[in-house]
Design a protein around this motif. Structure first.
Motif, PDB file in Angstrom:
ATOM      1  N   ASP A 145       0.740  -1.326   0.003  1.00  0.00           N
ATOM      2  CA  ASP A 145      -0.062  -0.167   0.003  1.00  0.00           C
ATOM      3  C   ASP A 145       0.865   1.119  -0.001  1.00  0.00           C
ATOM      4  OD1 ASP A 145      -2.557  -1.681   2.051  1.00  0.00           O
ATOM      5  OD2 ASP A 145      -2.160  -1.758  -0.277  1.00  0.00           O
ATOM      6  N   ASP A 148      -8.088  -0.243  -7.971  1.00  0.00           N
ATOM      7  CA  ASP A 148      -7.868   1.047  -7.853  1.00  0.00           C
ATOM      8  C   ASP A 148      -8.095   1.860  -8.810  1.00  0.00           C
ATOM      9  OD1 ASP A 148      -5.238   2.673  -5.593  1.00  0.00           O
ATOM     10  OD2 ASP A 148      -6.453   3.608  -7.215  1.00  0.00           O
ATOM     11  N   HIS A 199      -4.364  -4.981  -6.068  1.00  0.00           N
ATOM     12  CA  HIS A 199      -4.652  -3.751  -5.590  1.00  0.00           C
ATOM     13  C   HIS A 199      -4.595  -2.594  -6.778  1.00  0.00           C
ATOM     14  CE1 HIS A 199      -3.701  -0.187  -2.515  1.00  0.00           C
ATOM     15  NE2 HIS A 199      -4.197   0.407  -3.621  1.00  0.00           N
ATOM     16  N   LYS A 227      -0.216  -9.140  -4.708  1.00  0.00           N
ATOM     17  CA  LYS A 227      -0.880  -8.111  -3.964  1.00  0.00           C
ATOM     18  C   LYS A 227      -0.798  -6.802  -4.750  1.00  0.00           C
ATOM     19  CE  LYS A 227       0.330  -9.612   0.534  1.00  0.00           C
ATOM     20  NZ  LYS A 227       1.689  -9.519   1.409  1.00  0.00           N
TER      21      LYS A 227
END
Ligand code: SDX
Length: 393
Positions: free
Chosen positions: A251, A315, A311, A307
């Protein structure tokens, strides 16, 4: 029209280039070599069949394939004097620099195949390059390792020969791993051509001046090296490793990308043409899982990559910009599992792309309507003014 491609000269203008080699539909995620879907070729074909298809326009018959393989096997050796070039490189020279230098130097050894308008010479220089690039690449790896060069063996297949020249050492027997052979064969096929990408356009542009094939391919290798193009597969591994070393905080990295901190990009994502998905990335993603499983090499970087992809695909920053995994996103994980250092990843891309570059060079040079590439510009400099004497400046 199928096969009609356009080239953006960077100023929003397009220069159309017609080609009958590879067709891409960036919205539907379609890629076809001479009309055959990439999924079928990657699943059922071999790399030399793919090279024959791209260069000659048709899948080879059994007899044509045997003849093609025989021709190649007669040219895998490098002239012994070529080995001296490697002695001149520093130990940490990037293999892509060695590849482009040695390929360009080949033109000095094979001046009997320089004439682009002689069909026999065109074919001979093409066979020589397809035969010798694996040897050149393997020698670049050996140079970096400080290990002795391993000569090619003509009783081995194309991919097997390359793997043995790369990884065999005199101290012990080298055993080919069929999982590695089959995965590398598939990856070379998936990289074999891709229409008018940066490096292929470079090969066509350099060749349009009637420069010989060795010089044109050397230019293409240099264009491919860039991290926005083929160099991205190395940059992806460096990105994943940096995220891992930062504690694996995906993140936090995504935030850096979205804030465009230091120009950081999600390497292995985005494409000039694919604005939905890169069909090659889908095949390579599943191959990555298979190869890592079969080699028993779980890789924390694969978990980070998954991951990142998960993501990015949810997004809006990436979705709104139509950024999806491209051919480079997962390949490095497979190459690493095979034992290649990151510096060799783009060399492997070049090995795959060589037949595509040759096919485009031959298509361009044999097109009677072909003219020297000479893009125009939009002049944004100062308008006319009079010369000022030195004493008055
Ligand atoms: C290859 O052309 C080919 O066919 C190439 C290739 C082949 O087989 O020959 O497919 C192989 O080169 C694949 C691409 C490998 N390169 C990378 O993975 C490097 C990272 N990708 C980007 O640099 C970029 O996506 C390109 C260069 C691949 C494509 O750039 P585009 O389509 O010209 O997109 P863009 O630069 O116009 O960007 C549009 C927007 C911009 O944001 P805004 O300025 O509008 O806010 O998307 C952003 C860009 O900043 N963007 C990215 C991004 N790629 C584009 N943001 C974060 N990460 C990225 N990877």
């Amino acid at each position: 029209q199928t096969g009609l491609t356009t080239l953006d000269n960077g100023f929003g203008n397009t220069a159309a280039c017609k080609s009958a080699i590879t067709y891409i539909d960036g919205d539907k995620g379609i890629l076809r070599y001479r009309g055959y879907p990439i999924e079928q070729i990657a699943e059922q074909g071999t790399f030399l069949e793919t090279a024959h298809l791209l260069i000659k326009g048709e899948l080879p018959t059994e007899g044509e394939l045997t003849a093609f393989q025989r021709d190649i096997s007669q040219h895998t050796l490098l002239h012994e004097d070529v080995k001296r070039f490697y002695q001149g490189f520093p130990r940490d020279a990037h293999p892509m620099a060695m590849l482009s230098s040695v390929v360009s130097a080949l033109s000095t050894f094979y001046q009997d195949s320089h004439n682009p308008f002689d069909a026999e010479q065109r074919d001979l220089s093409a066979v020589r390059l397809i035969a010798k690039l694996p040897t050149i690449a393997a020698y670049a790896f050996k140079k970096a390792q400080g290990h002795p060069f391993v000569y090619p063996r003509n009783d081995l297949g194309y991919v097997e020969n390359f793997l043995r020249m790369t990884f065999a050492v005199p101290a012990e027997d080298y055993e080919l791993n069929p999982v590695v052979v089959s995965a590398l064969e598939k990856l070379l096929i998936l990289h074999a051509d891709h229409e008018q990408n940066c490096s292929t356009s470079t090969v066509r542009l350099v060749g349009s001046s009637q420069a010989n094939l060795f010089a044109s391919i050397s230019a293409g290798i240099n264009a491919l090296w860039g991290p926005l193009h083929g160099g991205a597969n190395q940059a992806v591994l460096e990105m994943l490793t940096a995220i891992k070393n930062d504690g694996g905080d995906v993140d936090a990295f995504i935030r850096k990308v979205k804030n465009k901190e230091d120009g950081v990009k999600l390497m292995g994502f985005g494409h000039r043409v694919y604005k939905s998905f890169d069909p090659r990335a889908q095949i390579i993603k599943s191959a990555a899982h298979d190869v890592l499983d079969q080699l028993g090499k779980a890789d924390e970087l694969l978990d980070i990559a998954l991951k990142l992809e998960e993501h990015a695909l949810t997004d809006d920053y990436f979705v709104s910009r139509k950024l999806y995994p491209n051919v480079d996103f997962y390949t490095g994980l497979i190459y690493r599992a095979m034992g290649f250092p990151t510096s060799m990843f783009t060399v492997l891309f070049a090995l795959g792309r060589l037949p595509g570059w040759i096919a485009h060079w031959q298509e361009m040079i044999t097109d009677p309507s072909n003219k020297i590439g000479r893009p125009r510009q939009i002049y944004t400099g100062i308008d006319t003014r009079d010369y000022v004497a030195l004493s008055e400046r």
